[in-house]
Write a protein that holds these residues in place. Sequence first.
Motif, PDB file in Angstrom:
ATOM      1  N   ARG A 251       3.288   4.675  -2.944  1.00 31.68           N
ATOM      2  CA  ARG A 251       1.404   4.116  -1.990  1.00 31.68           C
ATOM      3  C   ARG A 251       2.235   3.418  -1.534  1.00 31.68           C
ATOM      4  O   ARG A 251       1.013   3.157  -0.186  1.00 31.68           O
ATOM      5  CB  ARG A 251       0.770   4.365  -3.361  1.00 31.68           C
ATOM      6  N   HIS A 252       2.611   2.362  -1.972  1.00 32.74           N
ATOM      7  CA  HIS A 252       2.635   0.775  -1.021  1.00 32.74           C
ATOM      8  C   HIS A 252       2.958   0.417   0.283  1.00 32.74           C
ATOM      9  O   HIS A 252       2.770   0.401   1.369  1.00 32.74           O
ATOM     10  CB  HIS A 252       2.874  -0.560  -1.409  1.00 32.74           C
ATOM     11  N   PHE A 253       4.370   1.202  -0.225  1.00 30.08           N
ATOM     12  CA  PHE A 253       5.080   1.071   1.408  1.00 30.08           C
ATOM     13  C   PHE A 253       4.771   2.612   2.481  1.00 30.08           C
ATOM     14  O   PHE A 253       4.925   2.542   3.149  1.00 30.08           O
ATOM     15  CB  PHE A 253       7.052   1.355   0.705  1.00 30.08           C
ATOM     16  N   MET A 254       4.165   4.193   1.772  1.00 31.22           N
ATOM     17  CA  MET A 254       4.133   5.066   2.579  1.00 31.22           C
ATOM     18  C   MET A 254       2.709   5.249   2.472  1.00 31.22           C
ATOM     19  O   MET A 254       2.204   6.201   3.585  1.00 31.22           O
ATOM     20  CB  MET A 254       4.809   5.985   1.543  1.00 31.22           C
ATOM     21  N   GLY A 255       1.788   4.492   2.544  1.00 27.39           N
ATOM     22  CA  GLY A 255       0.171   4.911   2.737  1.00 27.39           C
ATOM     23  C   GLY A 255      -0.055   5.460   1.892  1.00 27.39           C
ATOM     24  O   GLY A 255      -2.480   5.695   1.319  1.00 27.39           O
ATOM     25  N   VAL A 256       0.076   6.281   0.489  1.00 27.34           N
ATOM     26  CA  VAL A 256      -0.270   7.633   0.063  1.00 27.34           C
ATOM     27  C   VAL A 256       0.808   8.098  -1.096  1.00 27.34           C
ATOM     28  O   VAL A 256       2.320   7.162  -0.954  1.00 27.34           O
ATOM     29  CB  VAL A 256      -0.445   8.770   1.128  1.00 27.34           C
ATOM     30  N   PRO A 257       0.068   8.461  -2.387  1.00 27.57           N
ATOM     31  CA  PRO A 257       1.384   8.716  -3.369  1.00 27.57           C
ATOM     32  C   PRO A 257       2.152   9.947  -2.803  1.00 27.57           C
ATOM     33  O   PRO A 257       1.893  10.322  -1.920  1.00 27.57           O
ATOM     34  CB  PRO A 257       0.606   8.846  -4.312  1.00 27.57           C
ATOM     35  N   PRO A 258       2.976   9.671  -3.797  1.00 29.01           N
ATOM     36  CA  PRO A 258       4.528  10.948  -3.437  1.00 29.01           C
ATOM     37  C   PRO A 258       3.574  12.813  -3.340  1.00 29.01           C
ATOM     38  O   PRO A 258       4.494  13.204  -2.373  1.00 29.01           O
ATOM     39  CB  PRO A 258       5.076  11.206  -4.724  1.00 29.01           C
ATOM     40  N   ALA A 259       3.077  12.632  -4.144  1.00 31.33           N
ATOM     41  CA  ALA A 259       2.249  14.688  -4.543  1.00 31.33           C
ATOM     42  C   ALA A 259       1.638  14.386  -3.107  1.00 31.33           C
ATOM     43  O   ALA A 259       2.205  15.777  -2.114  1.00 31.33           O
ATOM     44  CB  ALA A 259       1.727  14.598  -5.502  1.00 31.33           C
ATOM     45  N   ALA A 260       0.969  13.457  -2.158  1.00 30.56           N
ATOM     46  CA  ALA A 260      -0.218  13.580  -1.072  1.00 30.56           C
ATOM     47  C   ALA A 260       1.053  14.081   0.089  1.00 30.56           C
ATOM     48  O   ALA A 260       0.515  14.254   0.579  1.00 30.56           O
ATOM     49  CB  ALA A 260      -0.680  12.727  -0.934  1.00 30.56           C
ATOM     50  N   PHE A 261       2.241  13.240  -0.253  1.00 30.45           N
ATOM     51  CA  PHE A 261       3.164  12.987   0.955  1.00 30.45           C
ATOM     52  C   PHE A 261       3.534  14.202   1.209  1.00 30.45           C
ATOM     53  O   PHE A 261       3.901  14.845   2.475  1.00 30.45           O
ATOM     54  CB  PHE A 261       3.915  11.763   0.834  1.00 30.45           C
ATOM     55  N   THR A 262       3.874  14.544   0.050  1.00 31.82           N
ATOM     56  CA  THR A 262       4.560  16.189   0.534  1.00 31.82           C
ATOM     57  C   THR A 262       3.691  16.863   0.658  1.00 31.82           C
ATOM     58  O   THR A 262       4.559  18.498   1.482  1.00 31.82           O
ATOM     59  CB  THR A 262       5.285  16.824  -1.577  1.00 31.82           C
ATOM     60  N   ALA A 263       2.682  17.195   0.366  1.00 31.76           N
ATOM     61  CA  ALA A 263       1.704  18.163   0.899  1.00 31.76           C
ATOM     62  C   ALA A 263       1.526  17.886   2.406  1.00 31.76           C
ATOM     63  O   ALA A 263       0.268  19.107   2.340  1.00 31.76           O
ATOM     64  CB  ALA A 263       0.282  18.349  -0.340  1.00 31.76           C
ATOM     65  N   GLY A 264       1.808  16.620   2.906  1.00 36.72           N
ATOM     66  CA  GLY A 264       1.383  16.573   4.168  1.00 36.72           C
ATOM     67  C   GLY A 264      -0.034  15.867   4.248  1.00 36.72           C
ATOM     68  O   GLY A 264      -0.020  15.381   5.359  1.00 36.72           O
ATOM     69  N   ARG A 265      -0.825  15.674   3.391  1.00 33.28           N
ATOM     70  CA  ARG A 265      -2.329  14.649   3.159  1.00 33.28           C
ATOM     71  C   ARG A 265      -1.233  13.056   3.301  1.00 33.28           C
ATOM     72  O   ARG A 265      -1.246  12.189   2.789  1.00 33.28           O
ATOM     73  CB  ARG A 265      -2.930  15.062   2.299  1.00 33.28           C
ATOM     74  N   ARG A 266      -1.315  12.388   5.202  1.00 29.29           N
ATOM     75  CA  ARG A 266      -1.089  11.421   4.693  1.00 29.29           C
ATOM     76  C   ARG A 266      -1.344  10.451   5.962  1.00 29.29           C
ATOM     77  O   ARG A 266      -3.134  11.230   6.740  1.00 29.29           O
ATOM     78  CB  ARG A 266       0.644  11.975   6.023  1.00 29.29           C
ATOM     79  N   PRO A 267      -1.267   9.270   6.479  1.00 27.36           N
ATOM     80  CA  PRO A 267      -2.357   8.602   7.360  1.00 27.36           C
ATOM     81  C   PRO A 267      -2.544   9.583   8.384  1.00 27.36           C
ATOM     82  O   PRO A 267      -0.853   9.670   8.647  1.00 27.36           O
ATOM     83  CB  PRO A 267      -1.011   6.575   6.946  1.00 27.36           C
ATOM     84  N   ALA A 268      -3.588   8.493   9.599  1.00 30.37           N
ATOM     85  CA  ALA A 268      -3.590   9.752  10.559  1.00 30.37           C
ATOM     86  C   ALA A 268      -2.805   8.868  11.008  1.00 30.37           C
ATOM     87  O   ALA A 268      -2.060   7.709  11.737  1.00 30.37           O
ATOM     88  CB  ALA A 268      -4.659   9.097  11.074  1.00 30.37           C
ATOM     89  N   ALA A 269      -2.029   9.875  12.120  1.00 30.50           N
ATOM     90  CA  ALA A 269      -0.856   8.821  13.298  1.00 30.50           C
ATOM     91  C   ALA A 269      -2.070   8.499  14.879  1.00 30.50           C
ATOM     92  O   ALA A 269      -2.998   8.531  14.731  1.00 30.50           O
ATOM     93  CB  ALA A 269      -0.118  10.139  13.782  1.00 30.50           C
ATOM     94  N   THR A 270      -1.045   7.565  14.875  1.00 32.91           N
ATOM     95  CA  THR A 270      -1.904   6.636  15.780  1.00 32.91           C
ATOM     96  C   THR A 270      -0.432   6.839  17.527  1.00 32.91           C
ATOM     97  O   THR A 270       0.034   6.998  17.354  1.00 32.91           O
ATOM     98  CB  THR A 270      -1.912   5.106  15.987  1.00 32.91           C
ATOM     99  N   PRO A 271      -1.529   6.472  18.410  1.00 35.30           N
ATOM    100  CA  PRO A 271       0.049   6.623  19.939  1.00 35.30           C
ATOM    101  C   PRO A 271       0.828   6.124  19.796  1.00 35.30           C
ATOM    102  O   PRO A 271       0.652   4.759  19.494  1.00 35.30           O
ATOM    103  CB  PRO A 271      -1.081   6.883  20.875  1.00 35.30           C
ATOM    104  N   CYS A 272       1.694   6.347  19.939  1.00 38.49           N
ATOM    105  CA  CYS A 272       3.681   5.442  19.972  1.00 38.49           C
ATOM    106  C   CYS A 272       3.088   4.369  22.006  1.00 38.49           C
ATOM    107  O   CYS A 272       3.368   4.935  22.870  1.00 38.49           O
ATOM    108  CB  CYS A 272       4.368   5.985  20.113  1.00 38.49           C
ATOM    109  N   THR A 273       3.065   3.465  21.600  1.00 35.86           N
ATOM    110  CA  THR A 273       2.842   2.608  23.459  1.00 35.86           C
ATOM    111  C   THR A 273       4.554   2.270  23.399  1.00 35.86           C
ATOM    112  O   THR A 273       4.387   1.646  24.392  1.00 35.86           O
ATOM    113  CB  THR A 273       2.280   0.902  22.618  1.00 35.86           C
ATOM    114  N   ALA A 274       5.185   2.811  22.510  1.00 29.74           N
ATOM    115  CA  ALA A 274       6.450   1.919  23.247  1.00 29.74           C
ATOM    116  C   ALA A 274       6.986   2.545  24.294  1.00 29.74           C
ATOM    117  O   ALA A 274       7.221   3.998  24.072  1.00 29.74           O
ATOM    118  CB  ALA A 274       8.017   1.751  21.618  1.00 29.74           C
TER     119      ALA A 274
END
Length: 246
Positions: free
Chosen positions: A223-246
């Motif tokens: 959760r510290h590194f990925m923002g969500v726990p493993p089960a949420a990540f694998t289920a697709g429940r992740r932090p909102a994506a932001t536009p890439c400005t690079a």
Amino acid sequence: MTALFRRVIGSFGTIVDRVSSLVVPPGLLRWVAGIDVATAAGSVAVDVPDHATTLLLRIDRRELIVMGPRTQASYHVGAPVHSCVRVRMRPGRAQALLGRPLRDLADRAVPLRELPGLDVDQLAADPIAALEKALAGRPEPSGRLEEAARLLVGATVATTAARLHISERRLHTLFTDGTGLSPKHFARIDRVRTVLAADAGRWSDIAMAAGYYDQSHMTAEFRHFMGVPPAAFTAGRRPAATPCTA
């Protein structure tokens, strides 16, 4: 656990629409951990934490960038049709190639005006040939850092230093100069990447195989590194994506 983890981790830990991973020839293996050509197409990409330094060439701009280790996952939407060549370096090799310590490169992307011996146009057209030419004849850097990184898997900093017959302070300097991370931070990122690369199985077994004390320890660090726990990540429940400005 779903098979999605397999797509995520790869060599670079990035999900993009199109990635072509190149076979690293034996002559480059002492320097390079992975080479790929990636193209974004306006969809969500996930960059997972990585303890490696990466050389990145923006093909459209002929812009060469050195990217230090990532200490947090990022979720972003890539700009359509932006392509890049990415060269993931082995521990300690980027320091030798750039001729400078990496202690200030964590979570930074620094443009390079040039890299002696590396032809940017050739890198865009034929990454393997360009790297073979640039690295030919260069003396091989010391393998002490790679040895330390291997020993650190499943061992404490103190134990690793003792096995190398060096002080913990010297080990800390070796890692911060050669990777931009402390040994402890390097090991924590390595464990998270091990979880991401794991085959399907029980979380408790994956936690043990990755070197965590228990499943709760793994969940907290993930959760510290990925923002969500493993089960949420694998289920697709992740932090909102932001536009890439690079």
